[in-house]
Design a protein around this motif. Sequence first.
Motif, mmCIF file in Angstrom:
data_model
loop_
_atom_site.group_PDB
_atom_site.id
_atom_site.type_symbol
_atom_site.label_atom_id
_atom_site.label_comp_id
_atom_site.label_asym_id
_atom_site.label_seq_id
_atom_site.Cartn_x
_atom_site.Cartn_y
_atom_site.Cartn_z
ATOM 1 N N ALA A 227 0.840 -1.207 0.000
ATOM 2 C CA ALA A 227 0.000 0.000 0.000
ATOM 3 C C ALA A 227 0.872 1.253 0.000
ATOM 4 N N CYS A 228 1.978 1.190 0.721
ATOM 5 C CA CYS A 228 2.891 2.341 0.732
ATOM 6 C C CYS A 228 3.587 2.507 -0.610
ATOM 7 N N LEU A 229 3.973 1.403 -1.228
ATOM 8 C CA LEU A 229 4.597 1.493 -2.548
ATOM 9 C C LEU A 229 3.601 2.042 -3.569
ATOM 10 N N LEU A 230 2.349 1.608 -3.519
ATOM 11 C CA LEU A 230 1.324 2.141 -4.412
ATOM 12 C C LEU A 230 1.158 3.639 -4.211
ATOM 13 N N THR A 231 1.091 4.056 -2.949
ATOM 14 C CA THR A 231 0.954 5.481 -2.632
ATOM 15 C C THR A 231 2.094 6.290 -3.226
ATOM 16 N N ASP A 232 3.298 5.765 -3.145
ATOM 17 C CA ASP A 232 4.479 6.470 -3.620
ATOM 18 C C ASP A 232 4.536 6.496 -5.149
ATOM 19 N N LEU A 233 4.295 5.352 -5.795
ATOM 20 C CA LEU A 233 4.360 5.297 -7.255
ATOM 21 C C LEU A 233 3.350 6.242 -7.905
ATOM 22 N N CYS A 236 0.752 10.014 -4.362
ATOM 23 C CA CYS A 236 -0.350 10.440 -3.500
ATOM 24 C C CYS A 236 0.170 11.249 -2.307
ATOM 25 N N ASP A 237 -0.703 12.071 -1.768
ATOM 26 C CA ASP A 237 -0.430 12.758 -0.510
ATOM 27 C C ASP A 237 -0.781 11.787 0.617
ATOM 28 N N ALA A 238 0.165 11.555 1.522
ATOM 29 C CA ALA A 238 -0.023 10.538 2.567
ATOM 30 C C ALA A 238 -0.689 11.083 3.821
ATOM 31 N N GLN A 239 -1.464 12.182 3.693
ATOM 32 C CA GLN A 239 -2.099 12.744 4.878
ATOM 33 C C GLN A 239 -3.105 11.783 5.507
ATOM 34 N N PHE A 240 -3.536 10.780 4.763
ATOM 35 C CA PHE A 240 -4.480 9.806 5.336
ATOM 36 C C PHE A 240 -3.824 8.951 6.415
ATOM 37 N N GLU A 263 6.424 5.321 8.794
ATOM 38 C CA GLU A 263 7.826 4.934 8.699
ATOM 39 C C GLU A 263 8.204 4.583 7.266
ATOM 40 N N LEU A 264 7.369 3.776 6.638
ATOM 41 C CA LEU A 264 7.657 3.331 5.273
ATOM 42 C C LEU A 264 7.572 4.468 4.262
ATOM 43 N N LEU A 265 6.736 5.446 4.541
ATOM 44 C CA LEU A 265 6.542 6.569 3.614
ATOM 45 C C LEU A 265 7.438 7.760 3.957
ATOM 46 N N GLY A 266 8.348 7.562 4.903
ATOM 47 C CA GLY A 266 9.275 8.647 5.223
ATOM 48 C C GLY A 266 10.075 9.072 3.996
ATOM 49 N N GLY A 267 10.076 10.362 3.692
ATOM 50 C CA GLY A 267 10.762 10.870 2.506
ATOM 51 C C GLY A 267 9.866 11.009 1.300
ATOM 52 N N LEU A 268 8.586 10.609 1.426
ATOM 53 C CA LEU A 268 7.651 10.722 0.301
ATOM 54 C C LEU A 268 7.449 12.182 -0.096
ATOM 55 N N VAL A 269 7.513 12.442 -1.398
ATOM 56 C CA VAL A 269 7.211 13.769 -1.943
ATOM 57 C C VAL A 269 5.995 13.623 -2.855
ATOM 58 N N PRO A 270 4.813 14.144 -2.450
ATOM 59 C CA PRO A 270 3.625 14.017 -3.296
ATOM 60 C C PRO A 270 3.835 14.695 -4.640
ATOM 61 N N SER A 271 3.165 14.173 -5.651
ATOM 62 C CA SER A 271 3.304 14.746 -6.997
ATOM 63 C C SER A 271 2.551 16.050 -7.141
ATOM 64 N N GLY A 272 1.521 16.250 -6.325
ATOM 65 C CA GLY A 272 0.702 17.453 -6.435
ATOM 66 C C GLY A 272 -0.309 17.403 -7.556
ATOM 67 N N HIS A 451 7.622 0.064 -14.949
ATOM 68 C CA HIS A 451 8.170 -0.125 -16.294
ATOM 69 C C HIS A 451 7.438 0.707 -17.332
ATOM 70 N N VAL A 452 6.158 0.990 -17.093
ATOM 71 C CA VAL A 452 5.349 1.659 -18.129
ATOM 72 C C VAL A 452 5.080 3.125 -17.806
ATOM 73 N N GLY A 453 5.887 3.735 -16.940
ATOM 74 C CA GLY A 453 5.773 5.178 -16.805
ATOM 75 C C GLY A 453 5.519 5.720 -15.425
ATOM 76 N N ALA A 454 5.327 4.872 -14.415
ATOM 77 C CA ALA A 454 5.146 5.406 -13.065
ATOM 78 C C ALA A 454 6.423 6.105 -12.615
ATOM 79 N N ARG A 455 6.268 7.076 -11.769
ATOM 80 C CA ARG A 455 7.429 7.811 -11.283
ATOM 81 C C ARG A 455 8.287 6.929 -10.388
ATOM 82 N N SER A 456 9.531 7.312 -10.209
ATOM 83 C CA SER A 456 10.410 6.598 -9.287
ATOM 84 C C SER A 456 9.985 6.902 -7.852
#
Length: 502
Positions: A227-233, A236-240, A263-272, A451-456
């Motif tokens: 779920a955290c990897l999905l949020t990051d790829l 998403c904003d992790a305010q939830f 903890e897992l989403l530490g360092g996440l930068v939302p795309s906006g 592989h098909v275009g999601a952000r790093s």
Amino acid sequence: MDTRAALRTRVDLASPLRTRHLVAAAGPIDVVVPLEARERTGAARAFLDTAVADGRAVYGRTTGFGALVGFRGRSDGRDQADNTLAHLGAGQGPTLPAALVRATVLVRARSLAQGASGVAPHVLDALAAMLGTTFAPVVPRWGSVGASGDLVPLAAVAAALRGDGEADVEGRRMPAADALDAAGLTPLRLDGRDALALVNGTSLTTAALALALDGVRAAHGALVRLACLLTDLLGCDAQFTDVDLLDRYAHPGAAVVGVRMRELLGGLVPSGTRALQEPYSIRCTPQLLGAAHDALRYVEDVVTADLAGVSDNPLLFPEDDKIVHGGNFFGQPAAFAADLLALVAAQLGNLAERQLDLLVDPVRNGGLPPMLAAGPGLQHGLQGVQLASTALVAELRRDATPASMQSLSTNLRTQDVVPFGTQAALRSLDGVEVLHLLVGSLALGLRQASHVGARSPSAPASAALLSALSAAVRPVDPDRPLQQDVRTATHVVLTTDPEDQP
């Protein structure tokens, strides 16, 4: 020195059992029958013999079984043992996994070692010796109602230990007498009380529930990470996962999951670029996975109690000069817990499928190609996997119908209510493989999205998980059969950093 033997799990029958012991029992383990367990067992056996000699009635020793308790049993102990196992040799259907059967034997050994059943001490030695080899009785799945214990399947276990029926050794099936010889074991000598004590407990139900809990808990931890990897790829904003938000929710599981996700989403930068509020399959993950966490804690409490308890009838209390006939073989707690576990597995599987559905949908995945196909139309990406995932969810939902509400009267109404905990626990264990495949399907989708275009990923933990998946599974480009890729992704996500499990 044999390094395999040196690494074997050691289990002391005077100490509490843990689920990890049952998992380890799939292979040879070192089971210790300590002096205190031997003394307790011997004292109970001597008390039983004295009570019978004094003319006291003891179920199964001086009487018939079940509805025939009003009739005298056979006077010869070995003859009574033969009769016990013969009339219960009625199991049908597919055979149970060898690992489950061996875990069942360990649970039974721990129950008997507490010295309330009146078995002869050599019975404990025989069970310990069996678990030190690869010997596994062949046990049919169908026949237990989870009351008066798992009578029919446990009778198959006891029979195999005597050299009757079939057994597996080193994965090879053969007549039980040959299997005992191949494993270096001696056929088990039983009298009537020994035989009844071996079968008159819910050890199969407990073992199946414990192993199912272990599998569902592993999937739960994996889904937190995915779920955290999905949020990051998706950016998403992790305010939830906000601590104040989840504190006001007031459920402890949501708080625990929230801590782990932050903890897992530490360092996440939302795309906006995402909508203000994400779909529930992302936004409500702390609440859903938190509720599952709380439910798993309840199931764990039941498993812990079952592993600590004595399931048998009657129980002997030499120090108080008591032989007590009752219903400690009634597997109702495990039945309720197993049904709850099946519901948890179904909802976790549904979450994984819904997150995969979101991921393959260009309307909700931030513009990634439909079905994550590298060349839509010419290729179809995860379309087959998503279809199969829908079918897997249907399997979990079908098996989530509570078994504990299906009570049927049997045995001339001596068993006029039954818990069906065995069925509930076995179905929960069946569901573990299905749930794990759904976890792997989602993990494969996340790997393909990159592989098909999601952000790093911007969070280091997400990047590490994606790197592990990418190293194990190559991109779906061009299309290929993906059955094995799903299983590979499952293995990666279930074994990567297992301490992540909340």
